[in-house]
Motif scaffolding. Structure first.
Motif, PDB file in Angstrom:
ATOM      1  N   LEU A   1      -1.596  40.005  99.643  1.00 57.31           N
ATOM      2  CA  LEU A   1      -2.547  39.787 100.551  1.00 57.31           C
ATOM      3  C   LEU A   1      -2.152  40.582 102.201  1.00 57.31           C
ATOM      4  CD1 LEU A   1      -3.402  35.772 100.194  1.00 57.31           C
ATOM      5  CD2 LEU A   1      -4.710  37.926  99.521  1.00 57.31           C
ATOM      6  N   PRO A   2      -2.925  40.842 102.851  1.00 58.61           N
ATOM      7  CA  PRO A   2      -2.487  41.463 103.908  1.00 58.61           C
ATOM      8  C   PRO A   2      -1.498  40.724 104.837  1.00 58.61           C
ATOM      9  CG  PRO A   2      -5.090  41.769 103.750  1.00 58.61           C
ATOM     10  CD  PRO A   2      -4.613  40.531 102.719  1.00 58.61           C
ATOM     11  N   SER A   3      -0.695  41.428 105.575  1.00 57.74           N
ATOM     12  CA  SER A   3       0.414  40.791 105.931  1.00 57.74           C
ATOM     13  C   SER A   3       0.234  39.886 107.255  1.00 57.74           C
ATOM     14  CB  SER A   3       1.571  41.858 106.596  1.00 57.74           C
ATOM     15  OG  SER A   3       1.018  42.646 107.601  1.00 57.74           O
ATOM     16  N   ASP A   4      -1.042  40.073 107.767  1.00 61.36           N
ATOM     17  CA  ASP A   4      -1.449  39.156 108.903  1.00 61.36           C
ATOM     18  C   ASP A   4      -2.288  38.001 108.664  1.00 61.36           C
ATOM     19  OD1 ASP A   4      -3.579  40.560 108.248  1.00 61.36           O
ATOM     20  OD2 ASP A   4      -4.275  41.042 110.209  1.00 61.36           O
ATOM     21  N   TRP A   5      -2.354  37.799 107.175  1.00 62.82           N
ATOM     22  CA  TRP A   5      -3.135  36.604 106.711  1.00 62.82           C
ATOM     23  C   TRP A   5      -2.007  35.495 106.444  1.00 62.82           C
ATOM     24  CZ3 TRP A   5      -7.382  37.634 102.615  1.00 62.82           C
ATOM     25  CH2 TRP A   5      -8.231  38.350 102.900  1.00 62.82           C
ATOM     26  N   GLU A   6      -2.141  34.379 106.944  1.00 63.92           N
ATOM     27  CA  GLU A   6      -1.155  33.191 106.899  1.00 63.92           C
ATOM     28  C   GLU A   6      -1.746  32.378 105.521  1.00 63.92           C
ATOM     29  OE1 GLU A   6      -0.472  28.971 109.206  1.00 63.92           O
ATOM     30  OE2 GLU A   6      -0.568  30.824 110.359  1.00 63.92           O
ATOM     31  N   CYS A   7      -0.690  32.351 104.725  1.00 66.76           N
ATOM     32  CA  CYS A   7      -0.648  31.671 103.377  1.00 66.76           C
ATOM     33  C   CYS A   7       0.140  30.319 103.598  1.00 66.76           C
ATOM     34  CB  CYS A   7       0.130  32.467 102.508  1.00 66.76           C
ATOM     35  SG  CYS A   7      -0.711  34.306 102.232  1.00 66.76           S
ATOM     36  N   GLU A   8      -0.659  29.554 102.742  1.00 68.80           N
ATOM     37  CA  GLU A   8       0.157  27.973 102.380  1.00 68.80           C
ATOM     38  C   GLU A   8      -0.025  27.666 100.942  1.00 68.80           C
ATOM     39  OE1 GLU A   8      -0.524  23.425 103.457  1.00 68.80           O
ATOM     40  OE2 GLU A   8      -1.881  24.797 104.407  1.00 68.80           O
ATOM     41  N   TYR A   9       1.090  27.508 100.419  1.00 70.02           N
ATOM     42  CA  TYR A   9       1.312  27.319  98.855  1.00 70.02           C
ATOM     43  C   TYR A   9       1.288  25.507  98.756  1.00 70.02           C
ATOM     44  CZ  TYR A   9       3.551  26.669  94.331  1.00 70.02           C
ATOM     45  OH  TYR A   9       3.829  26.386  92.880  1.00 70.02           O
ATOM     46  N   ILE A  10       0.494  25.371  97.789  1.00 73.45           N
ATOM     47  CA  ILE A  10       0.253  23.876  97.555  1.00 73.45           C
ATOM     48  C   ILE A  10       0.348  23.706  96.058  1.00 73.45           C
ATOM     49  CG2 ILE A  10      -1.294  21.650  97.950  1.00 73.45           C
ATOM     50  CD1 ILE A  10      -2.759  23.494 100.250  1.00 73.45           C
ATOM     51  N   ASP A  11       1.261  22.704  96.004  1.00 74.24           N
ATOM     52  CA  ASP A  11       1.327  22.295  94.470  1.00 74.24           C
ATOM     53  C   ASP A  11       1.003  21.119  94.397  1.00 74.24           C
ATOM     54  OD1 ASP A  11       2.368  21.490  91.811  1.00 74.24           O
ATOM     55  OD2 ASP A  11       4.170  22.593  91.851  1.00 74.24           O
ATOM     56  N   GLU A  12      -0.169  20.682  93.636  1.00 77.41           N
ATOM     57  CA  GLU A  12      -0.461  19.395  93.631  1.00 77.41           C
ATOM     58  C   GLU A  12       0.251  18.312  93.180  1.00 77.41           C
ATOM     59  OE1 GLU A  12      -5.243  17.190  93.276  1.00 77.41           O
ATOM     60  OE2 GLU A  12      -4.404  18.653  91.609  1.00 77.41           O
ATOM     61  N   ASN A  13       1.181  18.665  92.230  1.00 75.33           N
ATOM     62  CA  ASN A  13       2.165  17.744  91.564  1.00 75.33           C
ATOM     63  C   ASN A  13       3.164  17.468  92.643  1.00 75.33           C
ATOM     64  OD1 ASN A  13       1.575  17.931  88.485  1.00 75.33           O
ATOM     65  ND2 ASN A  13       1.874  20.101  89.120  1.00 75.33           N
ATOM     66  N   TYR A  14       3.116  17.824  93.883  1.00 68.38           N
ATOM     67  CA  TYR A  14       4.167  17.547  94.739  1.00 68.38           C
ATOM     68  C   TYR A  14       3.564  17.193  96.128  1.00 68.38           C
ATOM     69  CZ  TYR A  14       7.814  19.338  91.794  1.00 68.38           C
ATOM     70  OH  TYR A  14       8.812  19.804  90.705  1.00 68.38           O
TER      71      TYR A  14
ATOM     72  N   LEU B   1      -3.141  28.538  98.643  1.00 65.15           N
ATOM     73  CA  LEU B   1      -2.700  29.145  97.129  1.00 65.15           C
ATOM     74  C   LEU B   1      -2.289  27.587  96.121  1.00 65.15           C
ATOM     75  CD1 LEU B   1      -0.419  31.878  98.428  1.00 65.15           C
ATOM     76  CD2 LEU B   1      -2.665  32.187  97.350  1.00 65.15           C
ATOM     77  N   ILE B   2      -3.211  27.346  95.486  1.00 65.03           N
ATOM     78  CA  ILE B   2      -3.144  25.891  94.882  1.00 65.03           C
ATOM     79  C   ILE B   2      -2.907  25.877  93.318  1.00 65.03           C
ATOM     80  CG2 ILE B   2      -4.216  23.912  94.533  1.00 65.03           C
ATOM     81  CD1 ILE B   2      -6.150  24.306  97.031  1.00 65.03           C
ATOM     82  N   SER B   3      -1.857  25.104  93.214  1.00 66.77           N
ATOM     83  CA  SER B   3      -1.575  24.993  91.570  1.00 66.77           C
ATOM     84  C   SER B   3      -2.108  23.441  91.491  1.00 66.77           C
ATOM     85  CB  SER B   3      -0.105  25.096  91.511  1.00 66.77           C
ATOM     86  OG  SER B   3       0.199  24.777  89.991  1.00 66.77           O
ATOM     87  N   PRO B   4      -3.033  23.269  90.631  1.00 70.53           N
ATOM     88  CA  PRO B   4      -3.645  22.138  90.405  1.00 70.53           C
ATOM     89  C   PRO B   4      -2.611  20.963  89.609  1.00 70.53           C
ATOM     90  CG  PRO B   4      -5.068  23.614  89.394  1.00 70.53           C
ATOM     91  CD  PRO B   4      -3.737  24.309  89.725  1.00 70.53           C
ATOM     92  N   LYS B   5      -2.796  19.762  89.818  1.00 71.69           N
ATOM     93  CA  LYS B   5      -1.936  18.783  89.146  1.00 71.69           C
ATOM     94  C   LYS B   5      -2.108  19.010  87.713  1.00 71.69           C
ATOM     95  CE  LYS B   5      -0.472  13.962  89.517  1.00 71.69           C
ATOM     96  NZ  LYS B   5      -0.610  12.723  90.142  1.00 71.69           N
ATOM     97  N   GLY B   6      -0.936  18.876  86.908  1.00 72.15           N
ATOM     98  CA  GLY B   6      -1.159  18.920  85.335  1.00 72.15           C
ATOM     99  C   GLY B   6      -0.573  17.637  84.815  1.00 72.15           C
ATOM    100  N   ASN B   7      -0.644  17.513  83.425  1.00 71.75           N
ATOM    101  CA  ASN B   7      -0.348  16.317  82.601  1.00 71.75           C
ATOM    102  C   ASN B   7       0.821  16.351  81.978  1.00 71.75           C
ATOM    103  OD1 ASN B   7      -0.653  14.082  81.496  1.00 71.75           O
ATOM    104  ND2 ASN B   7      -2.685  13.885  80.993  1.00 71.75           N
ATOM    105  N   ILE B   8       2.028  16.163  82.210  1.00 73.00           N
ATOM    106  CA  ILE B   8       3.122  16.635  81.515  1.00 73.00           C
ATOM    107  C   ILE B   8       3.351  16.088  80.218  1.00 73.00           C
ATOM    108  CG2 ILE B   8       4.607  15.014  82.673  1.00 73.00           C
ATOM    109  CD1 ILE B   8       6.826  17.271  82.803  1.00 73.00           C
ATOM    110  N   PHE B   9       2.869  14.844  79.992  1.00 74.60           N
ATOM    111  CA  PHE B   9       3.189  14.266  78.702  1.00 74.60           C
ATOM    112  C   PHE B   9       2.097  13.836  77.974  1.00 74.60           C
ATOM    113  CE2 PHE B   9       7.669  12.625  80.759  1.00 74.60           C
ATOM    114  CZ  PHE B   9       8.242  13.793  80.042  1.00 74.60           C
ATOM    115  N   GLY B  10       0.815  14.284  78.329  1.00 76.01           N
ATOM    116  CA  GLY B  10      -0.234  14.043  77.728  1.00 76.01           C
ATOM    117  C   GLY B  10      -0.845  12.643  78.100  1.00 76.01           C
ATOM    118  N   LYS B  11      -1.882  12.216  77.233  1.00 71.92           N
ATOM    119  CA  LYS B  11      -2.501  10.841  77.613  1.00 71.92           C
ATOM    120  C   LYS B  11      -2.629   9.732  76.820  1.00 71.92           C
ATOM    121  CE  LYS B  11      -6.502  13.336  80.161  1.00 71.92           C
ATOM    122  NZ  LYS B  11      -7.886  13.321  80.378  1.00 71.92           N
ATOM    123  N   ASN B  12      -1.688   9.831  75.516  1.00 78.83           N
ATOM    124  CA  ASN B  12      -1.263   8.668  74.798  1.00 78.83           C
ATOM    125  C   ASN B  12      -0.329   7.724  75.447  1.00 78.83           C
ATOM    126  OD1 ASN B  12       0.528   7.494  72.675  1.00 78.83           O
ATOM    127  ND2 ASN B  12      -1.391   8.094  71.352  1.00 78.83           N
TER     128      ASN B  12
END
Length: 441
Positions: free
Chosen positions: A51-64, A6-17
């Protein structure tokens, strides 16, 4: 057993300027802003619970955390806002090369499912509780569709909500843990897609379910600051007060998004302080009558403008900090808006402020209007950060707008403004402590 990322992609907190990035990265004033953008993805945690209880989930925050593209996942689920979505597409592409089934959801995919479908195997356009059960059924039968969407937006009642898998956040040390108690918004502000994504009907979880979630967070992360991630938490005032009375039983610190009308309810403000409220985020949007006109369909915020100063003072006198959000560069704004906004923030001793640029997010009335006027400069979603100029301003140049935002931050962060704010922060903390002591006695 299936393996799911389960992936949260990296964001850009202060923009590009580069000038903005340099200034804001070195400013402690932005610590509160970092908190607001540093929480977990509730959408992904909710999917994990579906998700089904027997599925294994990994949470990934790409910022971290760095993504291991060589790990053998059966399913990769991505949730992204517009500014994250290109990173989301990149992640999906890498896993698709390895034959992994990829799914994307979130606000951007919900409003632009056809675009998203070009980069992933499956698009979830809508609320997870509604569409994931059908996907899982199709997944088991080997007959998945390209796009899953709700027949009618905003119909999930929230009366028997799914609790997010907060346990998956272990090891992340998030500065805030988010909880959502409501969905839907009737205001249809021109710059916001909330009513399109969640519907115009305001829906709220029952207090007993909200309290269960709070207790789960408290058990797992006892010292965390809790962010109520609702667009407007206190619309249903009586239910909100009952919840706050229940929250008196537990020792938590929390912040929330709301509107300026809370200033009219002294009982609510007192309960907020006693139950652990530190500060609230309020969308003022503008300090100009002409710019507020038509911003929401009922001109509700325009009608509140004469009472802004008095309301801020009352809320903060109760020991609750006011963190204001503002948009500069609206069509009626001239170069005066930068000084006027900075003056308003400083003169009203606001606890904190976030100043952004009009951004034509997909699904908003603002985008539709600006497309017709041929005023959108780019649809490179990585620039849709609220800090980067993506439109042709009506009465300013793009450089004037970008520099004007920087000017406001420089003004409100200079030593004189910082000294005033420090005095205010001490008063807020003192008043909060006094109210709590009165309650204990």
């Amino acid at each position: 057993m299936k393996q799911v990322a389960l992936i949260s992609p990296k964001g850009n907190i202060f923009g590009k300027n580069e000038k903005m990035i340099s200034f804001l990265n070195g400013s402690r004033y932005m610590d509160s802003f970092r908190l607001l953008w540093s929480g977990p993805s509730l959408g992904l945690l909710t999917v994990a619970s579906l998700l089904p209880s027997d599925w294994e989930c990994e949470y990934i925050d790409e910022n971290y955390k760095v993504i291991d593209f060589d790990k053998n996942y059966d399913l990769v689920c991505i949730s992204a806002m517009s500014q994250q979505v290109l990173n989301g597409y990149r992640i999906a592409e890498e896993f698709r090369k390895k034959g992994v089934l990829t799914v994307i959801g979130g606000i951007h995919a919900t409003v632009l499912p056809e675009e998203a479908s070009q980069f992933v195997d499956v698009v979830m356009a809508g609320e997870a509780e509604v569409i994931w059960p059908q996907f899982l059924e199709d997944y088991e039968s080997g007959s998945i569709k390209k796009i899953y969407s709700e027949e009618c937006v905003g119909q999930y009642p929230l009366t028997d909500p799914i609790m997010p898998r907060y346990d998956l956040l272990k090891g992340y040390n998030y500065p805030v843990i988010t909880i959502q108690t409501t969905r839907g918004c009737p205001h249809d502000c021109s710059f916001c897609a909330a009513s399109k994504v969640f519907g115009a009907k305001y829906r709220r979880k029952q207090n007993e379910n909200i309290f269960k979630e709070l207790m789960e967070i408290k058990k797992l992360y006892p010292d965390s600051l809790i962010l109520f991630a609702d667009d407007n938490m206190f619309v249903k005032r009586d239910e909100s007060k009952e919840l706050l009375k229940e929250m008196l039983k537990i020792d938590i610190r929390w912040i929330a998004q709301t509107d300026i009308s809370i200033a009219k309810d002294s009982e609510l403000l007192k309960l907020m302080v006693l139950s652990g409220c530190q500060w609230v985020v309020i969308g003022f949007e503008s300090v100009s009558y002409s710019s507020l006109y038509g911003l929401d369909k009922n001109n509700w915020k325009l009608n509140q403008l004469p009472h802004y100063a008095e309301s801020i003072r009352k809320i903060q006198d109760y020991g609750v900090g006011v963190y204001g959000t503002f948009i500069v560069g609206l069509d009626q704004d001239s170069s005066n808006v930068f000084k006027d906004t900075a003056d308003f923030i400083i003169e009203n001793y606001i606890y904190g402020a976030n100043i952004t640029i009009p951004t034509p997010l997909p699904g908003t009335r603002l985008r539709t209007e600006l497309e017709l006027q041929n005023r959108i400069l780019t649809s490179d979603w990585s620039y849709y950060t609220f800090w980067d100029v993506t439109i042709k301003p009506a009465n300013l140049t793009a450089d004037e707008l970008q520099d004007g935002v920087l000017y406001i931050y420089q003004r409100i962060c200079d030593s004189s403004a910082a000294d005033k704010r420090l005095i205010t922060l001490k008063k807020i903390a003192k008043r909060r402590k006094e109210l709590i002591n009165e309650y204990i006695i």
